[in-house]
Design an enzyme around this catalytic site. Structure first.
Site, PDB file in Angstrom:
ATOM      1  N   ARG A  16       0.852  -1.216   0.023  1.00  0.00           N
ATOM      2  CA  ARG A  16       0.102   0.069   0.058  1.00  0.00           C
ATOM      3  C   ARG A  16       0.937   1.211   0.180  1.00  0.00           C
ATOM      4  O   ARG A  16       0.518   2.235   0.538  1.00  0.00           O
ATOM      5  CB  ARG A  16      -0.791   0.179   1.096  1.00  0.00           C
ATOM      6  CG  ARG A  16      -2.034  -0.971   1.214  1.00  0.00           C
ATOM      7  CD  ARG A  16      -3.204  -0.414   0.475  1.00  0.00           C
ATOM      8  NE  ARG A  16      -4.048  -1.478   0.369  1.00  0.00           N
ATOM      9  CZ  ARG A  16      -5.163  -1.553   0.872  1.00  0.00           C
ATOM     10  NH1 ARG A  16      -5.586  -0.791   1.993  1.00  0.00           N
ATOM     11  NH2 ARG A  16      -6.130  -2.743   0.786  1.00  0.00           N
TER      12      ARG A  16
ATOM     13  N   ARG B  53      -7.219  12.352  -4.636  1.00  0.00           N
ATOM     14  CA  ARG B  53      -8.399  11.725  -4.224  1.00  0.00           C
ATOM     15  C   ARG B  53      -9.565  12.547  -3.995  1.00  0.00           C
ATOM     16  O   ARG B  53     -10.552  12.169  -3.891  1.00  0.00           O
ATOM     17  CB  ARG B  53      -7.847  10.924  -2.981  1.00  0.00           C
ATOM     18  CG  ARG B  53      -8.717  10.060  -2.343  1.00  0.00           C
ATOM     19  CD  ARG B  53      -8.962   8.790  -3.034  1.00  0.00           C
ATOM     20  NE  ARG B  53     -10.012   8.008  -2.302  1.00  0.00           N
ATOM     21  CZ  ARG B  53     -11.345   8.089  -2.276  1.00  0.00           C
ATOM     22  NH1 ARG B  53     -11.956   8.999  -2.647  1.00  0.00           N
ATOM     23  NH2 ARG B  53     -11.920   7.082  -1.421  1.00  0.00           N
TER      24      ARG B  53
ATOM     25  N   ASP C  48      -6.468  -2.835  -7.104  1.00  0.00           N
ATOM     26  CA  ASP C  48      -7.119  -3.544  -6.184  1.00  0.00           C
ATOM     27  C   ASP C  48      -7.350  -5.132  -6.424  1.00  0.00           C
ATOM     28  O   ASP C  48      -7.467  -5.294  -7.745  1.00  0.00           O
ATOM     29  CB  ASP C  48      -8.464  -2.800  -5.812  1.00  0.00           C
ATOM     30  CG  ASP C  48      -8.802  -3.395  -4.373  1.00  0.00           C
ATOM     31  OD1 ASP C  48      -8.368  -2.882  -3.582  1.00  0.00           O
ATOM     32  OD2 ASP C  48      -9.552  -4.309  -4.342  1.00  0.00           O
TER      33      ASP C  48
ATOM     34  N   TYR D 247     -14.592 -12.356  -0.024  1.00  0.00           N
ATOM     35  CA  TYR D 247     -15.080 -11.047  -0.604  1.00  0.00           C
ATOM     36  C   TYR D 247     -16.491 -11.408  -1.389  1.00  0.00           C
ATOM     37  O   TYR D 247     -17.686 -10.637  -1.193  1.00  0.00           O
ATOM     38  CB  TYR D 247     -14.338 -10.014  -1.186  1.00  0.00           C
ATOM     39  CG  TYR D 247     -13.312  -9.352  -0.192  1.00  0.00           C
ATOM     40  CD1 TYR D 247     -13.550  -8.440   0.566  1.00  0.00           C
ATOM     41  CD2 TYR D 247     -12.011  -9.641  -0.223  1.00  0.00           C
ATOM     42  CE1 TYR D 247     -12.799  -7.698   1.401  1.00  0.00           C
ATOM     43  CE2 TYR D 247     -11.138  -9.298   0.651  1.00  0.00           C
ATOM     44  CZ  TYR D 247     -11.585  -8.249   1.443  1.00  0.00           C
ATOM     45  OH  TYR D 247     -10.698  -7.612   2.372  1.00  0.00           O
TER      46      TYR D 247
HETATM   47  O1  CP3 Z   1       0.020  -1.809  -2.309  1.00  0.00           O
HETATM   48  C1  CP3 Z   1      -0.251  -1.031  -3.234  1.00  0.00           C
HETATM   49  O2  CP3 Z   1       0.147   0.215  -2.925  1.00  0.00           O
HETATM   50  C2  CP3 Z   1      -0.800  -1.355  -4.296  1.00  0.00           C
HETATM   51  C3  CP3 Z   1      -2.415  -1.139  -4.533  1.00  0.00           C
HETATM   52  C4  CP3 Z   1      -3.138  -2.088  -3.637  1.00  0.00           C
HETATM   53  C5  CP3 Z   1      -4.428  -1.803  -3.153  1.00  0.00           C
HETATM   54  N1  CP3 Z   1      -5.115  -2.713  -2.338  1.00  0.00           N
HETATM   55  C6  CP3 Z   1      -4.731  -0.195  -3.018  1.00  0.00           C
HETATM   56  C7  CP3 Z   1      -6.142   0.355  -2.292  1.00  0.00           C
HETATM   57  C8  CP3 Z   1      -3.055  -3.497  -3.351  1.00  0.00           C
HETATM   58  C9  CP3 Z   1      -2.208  -4.563  -3.806  1.00  0.00           C
HETATM   59  C10 CP3 Z   1      -4.505  -3.970  -2.738  1.00  0.00           C
HETATM   60  C11 CP3 Z   1      -4.548  -5.131  -2.301  1.00  0.00           C
HETATM   61  C12 CP3 Z   1      -5.859  -5.389  -1.453  1.00  0.00           C
HETATM   62  N2  CP3 Z   1      -7.231  -5.000  -1.673  1.00  0.00           N
HETATM   63  C13 CP3 Z   1      -6.113  -6.376  -0.585  1.00  0.00           C
HETATM   64  C14 CP3 Z   1      -4.959  -7.499   0.034  1.00  0.00           C
HETATM   65  C15 CP3 Z   1      -3.896  -6.880   0.843  1.00  0.00           C
HETATM   66  C16 CP3 Z   1      -4.434  -6.399   2.069  1.00  0.00           C
HETATM   67  O3  CP3 Z   1      -4.337  -5.266   2.271  1.00  0.00           O
HETATM   68  O4  CP3 Z   1      -4.675  -7.173   2.866  1.00  0.00           O
HETATM   69  C17 CP3 Z   1      -7.371  -6.468  -0.105  1.00  0.00           C
HETATM   70  C18 CP3 Z   1      -7.735  -7.324   0.975  1.00  0.00           C
HETATM   71  C19 CP3 Z   1      -8.058  -5.415  -0.779  1.00  0.00           C
HETATM   72  C20 CP3 Z   1      -9.623  -4.919  -0.554  1.00  0.00           C
HETATM   73  C21 CP3 Z   1      -9.564  -3.606  -0.341  1.00  0.00           C
HETATM   74  N3  CP3 Z   1      -9.270  -2.603  -1.028  1.00  0.00           N
HETATM   75  C22 CP3 Z   1      -9.980  -3.253   1.036  1.00  0.00           C
HETATM   76  C23 CP3 Z   1     -10.576  -4.228   2.256  1.00  0.00           C
HETATM   77  C24 CP3 Z   1     -10.000  -1.981   1.168  1.00  0.00           C
HETATM   78  C25 CP3 Z   1     -10.475  -0.713   2.059  1.00  0.00           C
HETATM   79  C26 CP3 Z   1      -9.819  -0.581   3.306  1.00  0.00           C
HETATM   80  C27 CP3 Z   1      -8.777   0.625   2.913  1.00  0.00           C
HETATM   81  O5  CP3 Z   1      -7.781   0.675   3.030  1.00  0.00           O
HETATM   82  O6  CP3 Z   1      -9.700   1.624   2.633  1.00  0.00           O
HETATM   83  C28 CP3 Z   1      -9.785  -1.511  -0.270  1.00  0.00           C
HETATM   84  C29 CP3 Z   1      -9.307   0.057  -0.752  1.00  0.00           C
HETATM   85  C30 CP3 Z   1      -8.079   0.379  -1.280  1.00  0.00           C
HETATM   86  N4  CP3 Z   1      -7.181  -0.563  -2.037  1.00  0.00           N
HETATM   87  C31 CP3 Z   1      -7.436   1.769  -1.099  1.00  0.00           C
HETATM   88  C32 CP3 Z   1      -5.987   1.623  -1.689  1.00  0.00           C
HETATM   89  C33 CP3 Z   1      -5.085   2.463  -1.850  1.00  0.00           C
HETATM   90  C34 CP3 Z   1      -8.059   2.597  -0.460  1.00  0.00           C
HETATM   91  C35 CP3 Z   1      -8.500   3.543  -1.400  1.00  0.00           C
HETATM   92  C36 CP3 Z   1      -8.912   5.094  -0.825  1.00  0.00           C
HETATM   93  O7  CP3 Z   1     -10.066   5.160  -0.421  1.00  0.00           O
HETATM   94  O8  CP3 Z   1      -8.206   5.818  -1.297  1.00  0.00           O
END
Ligand code: CP3
Length: 358
Positions: free
Chosen positions: A23, A36, A72, A150
């Protein structure tokens, strides 16, 4: 081009471990929050120019050794026809989660990554063109089981009762779903490779909610198949809360084992190196001295909340990880899970400085 991260995977001796963090492009960066304000998350990852810009932000600011595609894991179920929405403050939600029946499966399309996920391929091409030559690009996919959680739960979950009920009650349908997802993940990762990624990570974030018996029966064959079928670039396997499963992961045989932050790297190495009856009777240290961990490459595993501690504590924890990482054939420095949104970017800068000065 020999990227530092690839050198570590090949077991070359390096002055310091390569570093990237899960992330790394995200809300802890003011420049991310600026973009954003204008777009929601979905608009951002579906737009190749924005995805490229956001991927590059942490590279410009910190000079990480690798970048990770901004996207994602849930784009696969979305491409298969599921209705995905990211809700502010709540996270991902599927408006029509799959039902516990074979009928639900019939609604899922087989994907052609170059069509439904063309925007990802375009982003990869653009990122690779704009990255510094020495920075590797990591592609990724969710693992079938984590995607299935999910799809069944409809979003994040506390106890994962729906996916487990599905798994136990309708094993045939569950395996059918895992099969479909495995086909999609393999096609998706291979398309990412053709578009220019240098290595990939498979996120099986929720594998750790299963007992090892259930993991072996319901999940292992699929992840194993993915790592066997996607072999043109190195692959990292990551699961959270995976201490009990580490030995089982050796059957997947990934190029790199991602280790979550709950356990010391030396213990992880011990688990991963236990392969012979002889080694079982020896202590961790004896095994490490015998070089039994020398064929294992690991990634990890600083607790993300350590970045909220003082520099002194950060330094202590980081140096311990680096020392333990030296026992492996190769070590890629990372956090043990994603960086938290309210982390101070200066702490990340400090982290990189100690790793590189060490
Ligand atoms: O690592 C990176 O920077 C690459 C991008 C990336 C994102 N999500 C961006 C993201 C990667 C590799 C993921 C993987 C991901 N997404 C996983 C597996 C890894 C982990 O964290 O356990 C999972 C379970 C998801 C599903 C997901 N996406 C969730 C549960 C959430 C909400 C939680 C949160 O942090 O807001 C997201 C949203 C998400 N994915 C954001 C980002 C940058 C936040 C987006 C925002 O609101 O700006």
């Amino acid at each position: 081009m020999d990227y530092k991260i690839i050198k570590a995977i090949n077991g070359e001796k390096l002055d310091s471990p390569p570093i990237w963090i899960m992330r790394q492009a995200g809300r802890y960066l003011p420049e991310y929050r600026e973009i954003r304000k204008k777009y929601n998350f979905t608009e951002m990852y579906k737009n190749p120019e924005i995805a490229c810009e956001v991927t590059l932000q942490p590279i410009r600011r910190f000079g990480f050794d690798a970048s990770i595609l901004f996207s994602d894991i849930l784009v696969i179920p979305e491409a298969m026809g599921m209705d995905l929405e990211f809700i502010e403050g709540k996270g991902p939600v599927f408006k029509n989660p799959l039902l516990n029946t074979q009928d639900g499966l019939k609604l899922l399309r087989e994907i052609n990554p170059n069509e439904e996920l063309e925007y990802v391929m375009q982003a990869i091409e653009l990122i690779r063109e704009n990255l510094p030559a020495e920075t590797a690009l990591i592609g990724f996919s969710g693992a079938p089981f984590t995607l299935a959680t999910y799809m069944l739960e409809g979003g994040s979950s506390k106890n994962f009762a729906k996916i487990k009920e599905f798994m136990y009650s309708y094993p045939q349908a569950f395996h059918g779903l895992m099969d479909k997802l495995t086909v999609a993940v393999i096609a998706y990762l291979n398309a990412q490779i053709d578009s220019g990624i240098n290595l990939f990570q498979v996120f099986d974030t929720w594998a750790g909610i299963l007992t090892s018996q259930d993991y072996k029966e319901y999940v292992l064959p699929y992840t194993k198949k993915i790592f066997k079928s996607v072999n043109k670039v190195p692959g990292i396997h990551y699961a959270n809360h995976s201490y009990a499963l580490l030995e089982t992961f050796t059957e997947i045989n990934p190029d790199v084992y991602g280790v979550d932050w709950h356990l010391d790297l030396s213990l992880a190495l011990e688990k991963l190196a236990v392969r012979t009856a002889y080694s079982v009777q020896r202590t961790a240290n004896e095994k490490l001295q015998d070089g039994l961990s020398q064929d294992v490459v690991i990634q990890g595993n600083l607790d993300p909340t350590v970045l909220f501690a003082s520099e002194e504590i950060i330094k202590d924890r980081v140096l311990k990880i680096i020392e333990q990482g030296k026992m492996a054939k190769g070590h890629i420095f990372n956090l043990g899970h994603g960086i938290l949104p309210n982390t101070d970017p200066d702490k990340v800068k400090y982290l990189i400085d100690i790793i590189r000065d060490n």
